[in-house]
Design a protein around this motif. Sequence first.
Motif, PDB file in Angstrom:
ATOM      1  N   GLY A   1     -38.168  62.959  -8.133  1.00  0.00           N
ATOM      2  CA  GLY A   1     -38.467  64.163  -7.204  1.00  0.00           C
ATOM      3  C   GLY A   1     -38.376  65.341  -7.920  1.00  0.00           C
ATOM      4  O   GLY A   1     -38.785  66.300  -7.460  1.00  0.00           O
ATOM      5  N   LEU A   2     -37.673  65.440  -9.140  1.00  0.00           N
ATOM      6  CA  LEU A   2     -37.488  66.725 -10.026  1.00  0.00           C
ATOM      7  C   LEU A   2     -38.744  67.515 -10.292  1.00  0.00           C
ATOM      8  O   LEU A   2     -38.817  68.479 -10.578  1.00  0.00           O
ATOM      9  CB  LEU A   2     -36.558  66.492 -10.886  1.00  0.00           C
ATOM     10  N   HIS A   3     -39.721  66.568 -10.383  1.00  0.00           N
ATOM     11  CA  HIS A   3     -40.987  67.093 -10.849  1.00  0.00           C
ATOM     12  C   HIS A   3     -41.890  67.887  -9.766  1.00  0.00           C
ATOM     13  O   HIS A   3     -42.786  68.612 -10.144  1.00  0.00           O
ATOM     14  CB  HIS A   3     -41.852  66.022 -11.213  1.00  0.00           C
ATOM     15  N   PHE A   4     -41.345  67.643  -8.559  1.00  0.00           N
ATOM     16  CA  PHE A   4     -42.136  68.484  -7.540  1.00  0.00           C
ATOM     17  C   PHE A   4     -41.685  69.854  -7.233  1.00  0.00           C
ATOM     18  O   PHE A   4     -40.487  70.047  -7.112  1.00  0.00           O
ATOM     19  CB  PHE A   4     -42.028  67.490  -6.096  1.00  0.00           C
ATOM     20  N   THR A   5     -42.665  70.729  -6.971  1.00  0.00           N
ATOM     21  CA  THR A   5     -42.188  72.135  -6.580  1.00  0.00           C
ATOM     22  C   THR A   5     -42.705  72.448  -5.332  1.00  0.00           C
ATOM     23  O   THR A   5     -43.577  71.552  -4.842  1.00  0.00           O
ATOM     24  CB  THR A   5     -42.984  73.357  -7.617  1.00  0.00           C
ATOM     25  N   ASP A   6     -42.270  73.417  -4.557  1.00  0.00           N
ATOM     26  CA  ASP A   6     -42.801  73.804  -3.201  1.00  0.00           C
ATOM     27  C   ASP A   6     -44.302  73.941  -3.074  1.00  0.00           C
ATOM     28  O   ASP A   6     -45.081  73.238  -2.353  1.00  0.00           O
ATOM     29  CB  ASP A   6     -42.223  75.221  -2.930  1.00  0.00           C
ATOM     30  N   ARG A   7     -44.669  74.639  -4.180  1.00  0.00           N
ATOM     31  CA  ARG A   7     -46.286  74.819  -4.394  1.00  0.00           C
ATOM     32  C   ARG A   7     -47.087  73.526  -4.519  1.00  0.00           C
ATOM     33  O   ARG A   7     -48.115  73.313  -4.022  1.00  0.00           O
ATOM     34  CB  ARG A   7     -46.517  75.698  -5.690  1.00  0.00           C
ATOM     35  N   LEU A   8     -46.502  72.664  -5.381  1.00  0.00           N
ATOM     36  CA  LEU A   8     -47.149  71.279  -5.661  1.00  0.00           C
ATOM     37  C   LEU A   8     -47.056  70.729  -4.258  1.00  0.00           C
ATOM     38  O   LEU A   8     -48.081  70.051  -3.735  1.00  0.00           O
ATOM     39  CB  LEU A   8     -46.501  70.473  -6.387  1.00  0.00           C
ATOM     40  N   LEU A   9     -46.024  70.517  -3.437  1.00  0.00           N
ATOM     41  CA  LEU A   9     -46.297  69.705  -2.202  1.00  0.00           C
ATOM     42  C   LEU A   9     -47.069  70.610  -1.243  1.00  0.00           C
ATOM     43  O   LEU A   9     -47.932  69.681  -0.486  1.00  0.00           O
ATOM     44  CB  LEU A   9     -44.826  70.005  -1.622  1.00  0.00           C
ATOM     45  N   GLU A  10     -47.078  71.936  -1.204  1.00  0.00           N
ATOM     46  CA  GLU A  10     -48.115  72.305  -0.479  1.00  0.00           C
ATOM     47  C   GLU A  10     -49.712  71.954  -0.962  1.00  0.00           C
ATOM     48  O   GLU A  10     -50.561  71.765   0.201  1.00  0.00           O
ATOM     49  CB  GLU A  10     -48.055  73.992  -0.567  1.00  0.00           C
ATOM     50  N   GLU A  11     -49.877  72.084  -2.178  1.00  0.00           N
ATOM     51  CA  GLU A  11     -51.322  71.551  -2.603  1.00  0.00           C
ATOM     52  C   GLU A  11     -51.546  70.104  -2.307  1.00  0.00           C
ATOM     53  O   GLU A  11     -52.645  69.801  -1.962  1.00  0.00           O
ATOM     54  CB  GLU A  11     -51.424  71.770  -3.950  1.00  0.00           C
ATOM     55  N   LEU A  12     -50.531  69.409  -2.508  1.00  0.00           N
ATOM     56  CA  LEU A  12     -50.825  67.709  -1.988  1.00  0.00           C
ATOM     57  C   LEU A  12     -51.085  67.743  -0.419  1.00  0.00           C
ATOM     58  O   LEU A  12     -51.734  67.099  -0.232  1.00  0.00           O
ATOM     59  CB  LEU A  12     -49.412  67.151  -2.243  1.00  0.00           C
ATOM     60  N   THR A  13     -50.411  68.584   0.528  1.00  0.00           N
ATOM     61  CA  THR A  13     -50.837  68.687   1.778  1.00  0.00           C
ATOM     62  C   THR A  13     -52.086  69.119   1.949  1.00  0.00           C
ATOM     63  O   THR A  13     -52.896  68.634   2.875  1.00  0.00           O
ATOM     64  CB  THR A  13     -49.801  69.489   2.433  1.00  0.00           C
ATOM     65  N   GLU A  14     -52.587  69.921   1.330  1.00  0.00           N
ATOM     66  CA  GLU A  14     -54.010  70.717   1.426  1.00  0.00           C
ATOM     67  C   GLU A  14     -54.946  69.644   1.204  1.00  0.00           C
ATOM     68  O   GLU A  14     -56.178  69.680   1.517  1.00  0.00           O
ATOM     69  CB  GLU A  14     -54.194  72.064   0.284  1.00  0.00           C
ATOM     70  N   TYR A  15     -54.700  68.871   0.098  1.00  0.00           N
ATOM     71  CA  TYR A  15     -55.707  67.687  -0.241  1.00  0.00           C
ATOM     72  C   TYR A  15     -55.788  66.686   0.778  1.00  0.00           C
ATOM     73  O   TYR A  15     -56.352  65.597   0.395  1.00  0.00           O
ATOM     74  CB  TYR A  15     -55.134  67.155  -1.759  1.00  0.00           C
ATOM     75  N   GLY A  16     -54.877  66.800   1.806  1.00  0.00           N
ATOM     76  CA  GLY A  16     -54.765  65.764   2.919  1.00  0.00           C
ATOM     77  C   GLY A  16     -53.954  64.495   2.744  1.00  0.00           C
ATOM     78  O   GLY A  16     -54.105  63.596   3.241  1.00  0.00           O
ATOM     79  N   ILE A  17     -53.037  64.331   1.789  1.00  0.00           N
ATOM     80  CA  ILE A  17     -51.999  63.722   1.484  1.00  0.00           C
ATOM     81  C   ILE A  17     -50.757  64.014   2.544  1.00  0.00           C
ATOM     82  O   ILE A  17     -50.373  64.906   2.778  1.00  0.00           O
ATOM     83  CB  ILE A  17     -51.402  63.713  -0.030  1.00  0.00           C
ATOM     84  N   ILE A  18     -50.409  62.820   3.103  1.00  0.00           N
ATOM     85  CA  ILE A  18     -49.355  62.757   4.054  1.00  0.00           C
ATOM     86  C   ILE A  18     -48.044  62.525   3.345  1.00  0.00           C
ATOM     87  O   ILE A  18     -47.867  61.566   2.599  1.00  0.00           O
ATOM     88  CB  ILE A  18     -49.608  61.674   5.205  1.00  0.00           C
ATOM     89  N   LEU A  19     -47.096  63.803   3.466  1.00  0.00           N
ATOM     90  CA  LEU A  19     -45.886  63.595   2.934  1.00  0.00           C
ATOM     91  C   LEU A  19     -44.859  63.257   3.967  1.00  0.00           C
ATOM     92  O   LEU A  19     -44.940  63.553   5.132  1.00  0.00           O
ATOM     93  CB  LEU A  19     -45.545  64.916   2.052  1.00  0.00           C
ATOM     94  N   ASP A  20     -43.930  62.531   3.518  1.00  0.00           N
ATOM     95  CA  ASP A  20     -42.696  62.401   4.248  1.00  0.00           C
ATOM     96  C   ASP A  20     -41.459  61.918   3.531  1.00  0.00           C
ATOM     97  O   ASP A  20     -41.747  61.720   2.457  1.00  0.00           O
ATOM     98  CB  ASP A  20     -42.765  61.207   5.562  1.00  0.00           C
ATOM     99  N   TYR A  21     -40.348  62.291   4.133  1.00  0.00           N
ATOM    100  CA  TYR A  21     -39.281  61.913   3.581  1.00  0.00           C
ATOM    101  C   TYR A  21     -38.133  60.885   4.084  1.00  0.00           C
ATOM    102  O   TYR A  21     -37.982  60.854   5.337  1.00  0.00           O
ATOM    103  CB  TYR A  21     -38.338  63.473   3.303  1.00  0.00           C
TER     104      TYR A  21
END
Length: 201
Positions: free
Chosen positions: A37-57
């Motif tokens: 998870g260290l590879h992820f930034t707030d911006r990258l998580l936003e971009e993934l969401t914009e692509y339609g990827i469902i994120l959960d924790y």
Amino acid sequence: LGEMPLPPYINEKLDDPERYQTVYSKKKGSAAAPTAGLHFTDRLLEELTEYGIILDYITLHVGLGTFRPVKSEDIEDHEMHEEYAEISAATVDKIKKVKANGNKVVAVGTTVTRTLESAAQTDELSEYKGWTDIFIYPGYEFKVIDSLITNFHLPKSTLLMLVSALAGKEFVLNAYQKAVEEEYRFFSLGDAMLILNRKED
């Protein structure tokens, strides 16, 4: 009262404790960072969401045993470390909907993988709170995850065996050979890879 424990291959003290922490961490209790998870930034998580990827924790309390190599000749004799984890009912529902729609579940990290697979040991994924010592190695049939984002791991580690269970030992070792040739960075603060379940190819 103490200092953040670091894996044995990080030799210098980290002045910024947030440097060895994911941007989405919330609860205290982990003895080590879930390093994929260290590879992820707030911006990258936003971009993934914009692509339609469902994120959960999910909640992971990673143990220091995650760095312990396998020393027994027979891997079935290896005693796996326990780690505490929690998966909410809401997260379980999301995962079931994703799979029902024919989409893929991508785990970020081997500890997430172990936790999701532990929660499905009764053949159906369900809410989970507790300790897991599941040991995943080649021959294991994955019940939840379809793909995995993870770092390049230490030789003789349970993490490398888990990756081999997903993608096949020969395929993984070839990828590692390529990574060495290309001088990829290994371990916690190194490069990451996306691994697909080879059985579905």
